[in-house]
Design a protein around this motif. Sequence first.
Motif, PDB file in Angstrom:
ATOM      1  N   VAL D  53       1.041  -0.721  -0.249  1.00 24.61           N
ATOM      2  CA  VAL D  53       0.013   0.510  -0.072  1.00 24.61           C
ATOM      3  C   VAL D  53       0.890   1.342  -0.204  1.00 24.61           C
ATOM      4  O   VAL D  53       0.601   2.150  -0.444  1.00 24.61           O
ATOM      5  N   VAL D  54       2.029   1.424   0.294  1.00 27.23           N
ATOM      6  CA  VAL D  54       2.831   2.670   1.031  1.00 27.23           C
ATOM      7  C   VAL D  54       3.279   2.556  -0.334  1.00 27.23           C
ATOM      8  O   VAL D  54       4.125   2.601  -1.088  1.00 27.23           O
ATOM      9  N   GLN D  55       3.396   4.088  -0.340  1.00 28.72           N
ATOM     10  CA  GLN D  55       4.432   5.013  -1.584  1.00 28.72           C
ATOM     11  C   GLN D  55       5.008   5.657  -0.511  1.00 28.72           C
ATOM     12  O   GLN D  55       4.148   6.863   0.491  1.00 28.72           O
ATOM     13  N   SER D  56       6.441   6.361  -0.183  1.00 30.29           N
ATOM     14  CA  SER D  56       7.572   7.400   0.584  1.00 30.29           C
ATOM     15  C   SER D  56       7.695   7.844   0.039  1.00 30.29           C
ATOM     16  O   SER D  56       8.260   8.859   0.716  1.00 30.29           O
ATOM     17  N   LEU D  96      -7.412   5.442 -12.250  1.00 33.42           N
ATOM     18  CA  LEU D  96      -6.238   5.717 -11.035  1.00 33.42           C
ATOM     19  C   LEU D  96      -5.183   4.262 -11.695  1.00 33.42           C
ATOM     20  O   LEU D  96      -4.103   4.854 -10.807  1.00 33.42           O
ATOM     21  N   HIS D 108      -5.030   9.890 -11.793  1.00 28.64           N
ATOM     22  CA  HIS D 108      -4.685  10.131 -10.324  1.00 28.64           C
ATOM     23  C   HIS D 108      -3.453  10.723 -10.394  1.00 28.64           C
ATOM     24  O   HIS D 108      -2.476  10.292 -11.071  1.00 28.64           O
ATOM     25  N   GLY D 114      -0.317   6.572  -2.840  1.00 27.59           N
ATOM     26  CA  GLY D 114      -0.286   5.580  -1.459  1.00 27.59           C
ATOM     27  C   GLY D 114      -1.546   6.100  -0.574  1.00 27.59           C
ATOM     28  O   GLY D 114      -1.060   5.164   0.275  1.00 27.59           O
ATOM     29  N   LEU D 115      -2.694   6.994  -1.420  1.00 24.73           N
ATOM     30  CA  LEU D 115      -3.546   7.531  -0.293  1.00 24.73           C
ATOM     31  C   LEU D 115      -4.511   6.408  -0.809  1.00 24.73           C
ATOM     32  O   LEU D 115      -5.577   6.251  -0.323  1.00 24.73           O
ATOM     33  N   LEU D 116      -4.460   5.361  -1.505  1.00 26.45           N
ATOM     34  CA  LEU D 116      -5.832   4.390  -2.071  1.00 26.45           C
ATOM     35  C   LEU D 116      -5.158   3.311  -1.819  1.00 26.45           C
ATOM     36  O   LEU D 116      -4.657   2.220  -1.954  1.00 26.45           O
ATOM     37  N   SER D 117      -6.415   2.967  -0.235  1.00 27.50           N
ATOM     38  CA  SER D 117      -6.369   1.800   0.281  1.00 27.50           C
ATOM     39  C   SER D 117      -7.160   0.573  -0.184  1.00 27.50           C
ATOM     40  O   SER D 117      -7.146  -0.859  -0.445  1.00 27.50           O
ATOM     41  N   ARG D 118      -7.934   1.254  -1.582  1.00 32.71           N
ATOM     42  CA  ARG D 118      -8.770   0.305  -1.753  1.00 32.71           C
ATOM     43  C   ARG D 118      -8.307   0.236  -3.842  1.00 32.71           C
ATOM     44  O   ARG D 118      -8.647   2.279  -3.928  1.00 32.71           O
ATOM     45  N   PRO D 119      -9.025  -0.277  -4.803  1.00 32.87           N
ATOM     46  CA  PRO D 119      -8.855  -1.541  -4.513  1.00 32.87           C
ATOM     47  C   PRO D 119      -7.710  -2.430  -3.541  1.00 32.87           C
ATOM     48  O   PRO D 119      -6.903  -2.035  -3.692  1.00 32.87           O
TER      49      PRO D 119
END
Lengths: 450, 450, 450, 450
Positions: D53-56, D96, D108, D114-119
Amino acid sequence: MDAQASPTLPALTETEPGKTVLGLSPSGLTSVFKSIRRRSEALCAPLSVEDYVVQSMPDVSPSKWHLAHTTWFFETFVLQGADGDGRVHHPMYGHLFNSYYNTVGKMHPRPLRGLLSRPSVREVYAYRAEIDQRIGELLLSTDAEAFKRIERLIEIGLHHEQQHQELILTDIKHVLSCNPLRPAYRATNRGNRNATAKSAWVEFAEAIAWIGTSGEEFTYDNERPRHKIFHNAFQIATREVTAGEYIEFIEDGGYRRPELWLSDGWNTIGGLGWNAPMYWSKRNGCWFMFTLSGEAEVNNADPVCHISHYEADAYARWAGARLPTEAEWEIAAHDHDVENSGTIEGNFVEDGLFHPCAPLEPLPTNALSQMYGGVWEWTGSPYTPYPGYAAPEGALGEYNGKFMSNQMVLRGGSCVTPRSHIRRTYRNFFPPDARWQFSGLRLARDVPAN
Amino acid sequence: MDAQASPTLPALTETEPGKTVLGLSPSGLTSVFKSIRRRSEALCAPLSVEDYVVQSMPDVSPSKWHLAHTTWFFETFVLQGADGDGRVHHPMYGHLFNSYYNTVGKMHPRPLRGLLSRPSVREVYAYRAEIDQRIGELLLSTDAEAFKRIERLIEIGLHHEQQHQELILTDIKHVLSCNPLRPAYRATNRGNRNATAKSAWVEFAEAIAWIGTSGEEFTYDNERPRHKIFHNAFQIATREVTAGEYIEFIEDGGYRRPELWLSDGWNTIGGLGWNAPMYWSKRNGCWFMFTLSGEAEVNNADPVCHISHYEADAYARWAGARLPTEAEWEIAAHDHDVENSGTIEGNFVEDGLFHPCAPLEPLPTNALSQMYGGVWEWTGSPYTPYPGYAAPEGALGEYNGKFMSNQMVLRGGSCVTPRSHIRRTYRNFFPPDARWQFSGLRLARDVPAN
Amino acid sequence: MDAQASPTLPALTETEPGKTVLGLSPSGLTSVFKSIRRRSEALCAPLSVEDYVVQSMPDVSPSKWHLAHTTWFFETFVLQGADGDGRVHHPMYGHLFNSYYNTVGKMHPRPLRGLLSRPSVREVYAYRAEIDQRIGELLLSTDAEAFKRIERLIEIGLHHEQQHQELILTDIKHVLSCNPLRPAYRATNRGNRNATAKSAWVEFAEAIAWIGTSGEEFTYDNERPRHKIFHNAFQIATREVTAGEYIEFIEDGGYRRPELWLSDGWNTIGGLGWNAPMYWSKRNGCWFMFTLSGEAEVNNADPVCHISHYEADAYARWAGARLPTEAEWEIAAHDHDVENSGTIEGNFVEDGLFHPCAPLEPLPTNALSQMYGGVWEWTGSPYTPYPGYAAPEGALGEYNGKFMSNQMVLRGGSCVTPRSHIRRTYRNFFPPDARWQFSGLRLARDVPAN
Amino acid sequence: MDAQASPTLPALTETEPGKTVLGLSPSGLTSVFKSIRRRSEALCAPLSVEDYVVQSMPDVSPSKWHLAHTTWFFETFVLQGADGDGRVHHPMYGHLFNSYYNTVGKMHPRPLRGLLSRPSVREVYAYRAEIDQRIGELLLSTDAEAFKRIERLIEIGLHHEQQHQELILTDIKHVLSCNPLRPAYRATNRGNRNATAKSAWVEFAEAIAWIGTSGEEFTYDNERPRHKIFHNAFQIATREVTAGEYIEFIEDGGYRRPELWLSDGWNTIGGLGWNAPMYWSKRNGCWFMFTLSGEAEVNNADPVCHISHYEADAYARWAGARLPTEAEWEIAAHDHDVENSGTIEGNFVEDGLFHPCAPLEPLPTNALSQMYGGVWEWTGSPYTPYPGYAAPEGALGEYNGKFMSNQMVLRGGSCVTPRSHIRRTYRNFFPPDARWQFSGLRLARDVPAN
């Protein structure tokens, strides 16, 4: 959707915190402790593993972080304290999950909380389970004298936990709102909650009044000491400002008229391009809002929500009124409480609406209503220490006192506040440009001269 | 250097503003008007043409801009007003020299004031001369009824002019401090101003007190209405905190101990790397400071200066005390004024020191001193409207009211304030991180329990 | 206005720099030196004292700084050098007026040059006078061997001076453009300069060519060594792209079509909101531009100017062409020079137009024109070292070499370049988003397959 | 740890992309397609759900995003293309998961990935499965003519997939490095890889050479057309610069000596505080680095890695050498390939080291080695179009061409590049300050004069 419509938050035991948590038996306290701790987890039940990770702005923390931080709080202040077992769950967790207690040590920078994929959600739950287990063991094994000290730490820890329960919801709302997929936290059933009532003024005469508390019951340090203030006569509105009323303000050019705004507010809305409450958007002439149940049409009878202090202040000026001071609010709330025999009623997290919905039945037109729950009400009072205030010694002295600048007081709790968490003297506070909390307003005014 | 040692600011006429400017004859008012206007120019006499142009940070305005803006104020509110001559000196000056009056029209962005080499200094002086001439003509030619309206506008315009006289000095100090050549604004002769006195506490009992004013004399709107407040018993220090005392705080690790600081303060000093008052630097174990007379050694007996609210607050906490509220300050000042027969004494701009120097003679040890002049004293009070406050109608309503957020009140005037500008009820205000003004502190505390 | 119409820049002596400055007698060199130094001051003659102070963006330097920096250059590299007199005019000037020579010492940060009201304009002129005097004395008093070394330093110093003459004009144009009063640097008489000519292609066959120089004449190090390159057949346009042609690009949606742009260019125009060349604005359907003579209507026949590399590149793509490489440009210029017997003609600073005006007479339709002066022509070549390039030893090695990244080469000089400064091999360079220089373009393309 | 030591990436089929993917049977192509697609997933096998999930930082994309974006590529360019099935998996995925294809539509913003928990991760895998299924069906059901068009799209899609395989690893390395827990992606067994060899020079005489390709085999558009260049004689080092050699540069003050640096490089290291390669830290006099296998001591014999172009350039200058141009590198690689019969050998992702380890056996001292794999080698060539280059029509024309500014070319592939992805003419490119890729250098120099 129906299946999710009734939230199934674990009920609290009879003995609620803030009232009787002190003086309970060890097993009674353990029971309350576990009940409140379980609720934090229940609030996260609708989340996917991925949802737990994201930090959508520096003010927001990942759900995972909330769950771990509240656990760290018990580990640090109870288990690492003088009466604790002194064991360390993980050598780095103190660094990762300390929020702002400089006295305790250095911490991971707040804006970077969303970079941490590890520890995993599973590890965080294991951390919770272990600490809960050790707290339970401590409570049951300690001697009476230490128990007296520990129960006070447990008490503040549980109130702290409840604050983060609210933040879990306000923060995940922001996270989900950033996603073009517009996912819902969970479906809710608002029923026929569209009842309206005309707003009226309730008047209070000039007086000296006692504000705050000095009693035995639990409060935060910032509600103390009880002290006298003098106030002029004032009037306060019977209910909160509604979304429909706020739309009138917008349509009257509210966001384009500098004379309605504090200078900082005018610069804020200009710089950030605000022209409506947070989460609102207009499509085809109709206002929509993002809620924890997904995108929905704005309901005119609901209290307006997700506005900053600046917007609340500008609305009040537009309406020919002002925000109440926090003392005025508390004075009014005192009368309201007397009439209601001290019962705190309102739309709280236990109601499972997760939105400041209008009531099912029309509100009384001559009495104060909506004082609790629904939306936090911005006051016109900067957050300052009460006369005679002194922060506690030690790390817990950082809990409230050091934030007494550049923030405004809000009162009354919101639709995502636990009911047992709120009380008349409760002082919430946020910077005047914050609006990701469930924040709205109630009007007040000076008594017009005859 | 001696030649410059005695500043030769033009003396004000007997009739000072704020007291008797209303009710003067047209020629009397013209005389006061010209006297105060001349002083602004006298304060700029030591500047080179180049000095007038520079804006060293967004808070600072070029000297040229101050001279033009105060002139625009008279042109806009008097000459363009209902009773004025209606002529426009230059079609763009309204755009260039409006500070923040949104009601009047759009304006040149504040941070870009330093990009304007034109109009030239000479043109700005010509602008001043023309407006002064036209104001003089208007005052002498208008009928009595209009004169009544105009004199009120002149009055506020002159107080406004005086505020900018102070800013001319604080701003050029910042400009010159940014120059590695460290040029002096002008040489001064501080004489043997090193007298010290032990600080003591003066106590006031719990009471209801009247704060602010409702009288006929000139005040800003933010000092009104006069209203009652209740206060606990308190103690306030006889004098201001000195540089020497502040050095003790520094050497005791004051800037490295988070427990002494408000959270925003701690973040501010960390983010900006502050470890001493503005303009201070340490060389070979000795503290130096930049002054309007150039680089100088810090004198321990002087009031400490150029500190932010955050630093004042942290110092007070370190000293086991707190900042006074603005009401406490005003209550103390009332007693002080009674003892001094209402005379406002202190180190003001007319003294030509341009620095909060210690006195020539030791201060009294049992009575309040240094209440006026020297340094503005930070209070612990956020800048909020007094109960019943309403901003005036029209553009002048923007003068004070819209700034009532995120600022803290300071009291008493400074060494660059005109003496006739200050009064007991005067409320100055700056954001808590501002420190380019001459700002210091006086301690207060609750009455210790016996 | 007429009085100002013909600029009266001091004529250079017969012996121009870059050609014969070496080998002159001491008095001959002194004469050239003084002539070029005087011109810098002549270019500042129209400025007010205030104009000299302002820095409108980090790329821009105050006029005062240019005058001082070029003087510092001679003081540092000649007078402080092994053969100089070693005296120091002011101990801080090295700090204030060093531009980027890290080898020489630390320097005042570039973006803060506009904060320096001191030294005054008068002091800067005095600095210039003293250094010029001392240089003159040195040239006349030194022995022949030292003279040989010194004349090389004087030579580079004079070319450096000429570069800053151009910057004085481009920078003051930016400063004045930021002022809503839109002041003119000076009036000019463009006469009937609207002659147009159809653009045609001149073709060059595939070949190995020599690029750069290895001769005795003055050049910067970056033009060396002379080296061979291989190039494909190509075509290059006979003249520069005009403002009228560029307007067609704008009106065809050029700034809204991502497929025409480099990715960095698309992000730049989006982020900064560019939709026309710098200094252009559209009012009532007509394009206007700010010039050194004030606001004026865009003249379609003029070369388009004040565009970035990104815009030049996008225009070329829209036109079905591309930018020439710098080698292609130099190859074309070689042929052009042969046909013109090596005479460098064009619209230079000496013409006093200060704008890339169209010519008085139509351009030839079958031969290259506008190769020199008018606008710097963006090439498609990043600024990299020539094969075998080595920066000189010592501080002057920082002159060019260290800038060989993230910049694009421009060729040919502009309407504010001194004529004697330019040559065929001259490599100017700016980042691809720079556009406050007089920069335009000429098209090139591959030879279409038959 | 042993269990994880041997990575088990799925083997590619015999027929590798870039060589024979065209002309395969439908089932043969399907097999290659699935094999490469599976590998992307295999590379993610060690990740926790949270890791995806993470974008650092803005340059980094979440692993989940890489998996979805490559899938979107096939969906958009194959399935939505003229010959595809035209179905849309999800109406928002185009928004997306479009990276930068403006021609295809809005997208997007990159820094918000990194704000996208979904999908969810599960949904992304389902997306992959469906698209893979539909691609398989398309390949097996289409007619021969359409197959000819589709196989070209599949081919570029697979190369695109391989690029993102490399990015999955470089990006997750950055993500994990930001976590104070310092988690490892997976354990690896480097064995006894410490063999060293003295570096020597291989010389090439002045010549005209052919660069790039015009052949039938797959390449990106930026490698075409094949064209002639002229080059001087040059020497190139037999091997890459090692970490040990780079430590000498550091210890010789390399990061503190401005004369070694390009100006932009000097500003970069100053502004960001760089004093060693990315991921390096010094503790107790010993250099450590973060690797995909966790924290490890720097091994002197390994190629130095995670340096920017600026650092590579400064090192080369310190070593009395320079970076090779990309043409020089390709000329050298040609000879190397001839000697090695065209076999591409090196440390690639299939080796499972995930770090540019030194070899097991000493390198040859007189022949070029380490040309492929290990680290991408920075060249001194800005990334510009080859003579005659034209971007393809349509959206795929955005693949390479629009990035040809402000970037430098790197050659040869790295330890996380798939072996079948690399070739002699391959041009990688990154901005000169990028260093989160596995980037190092090889020295070159002009032939010293005798």
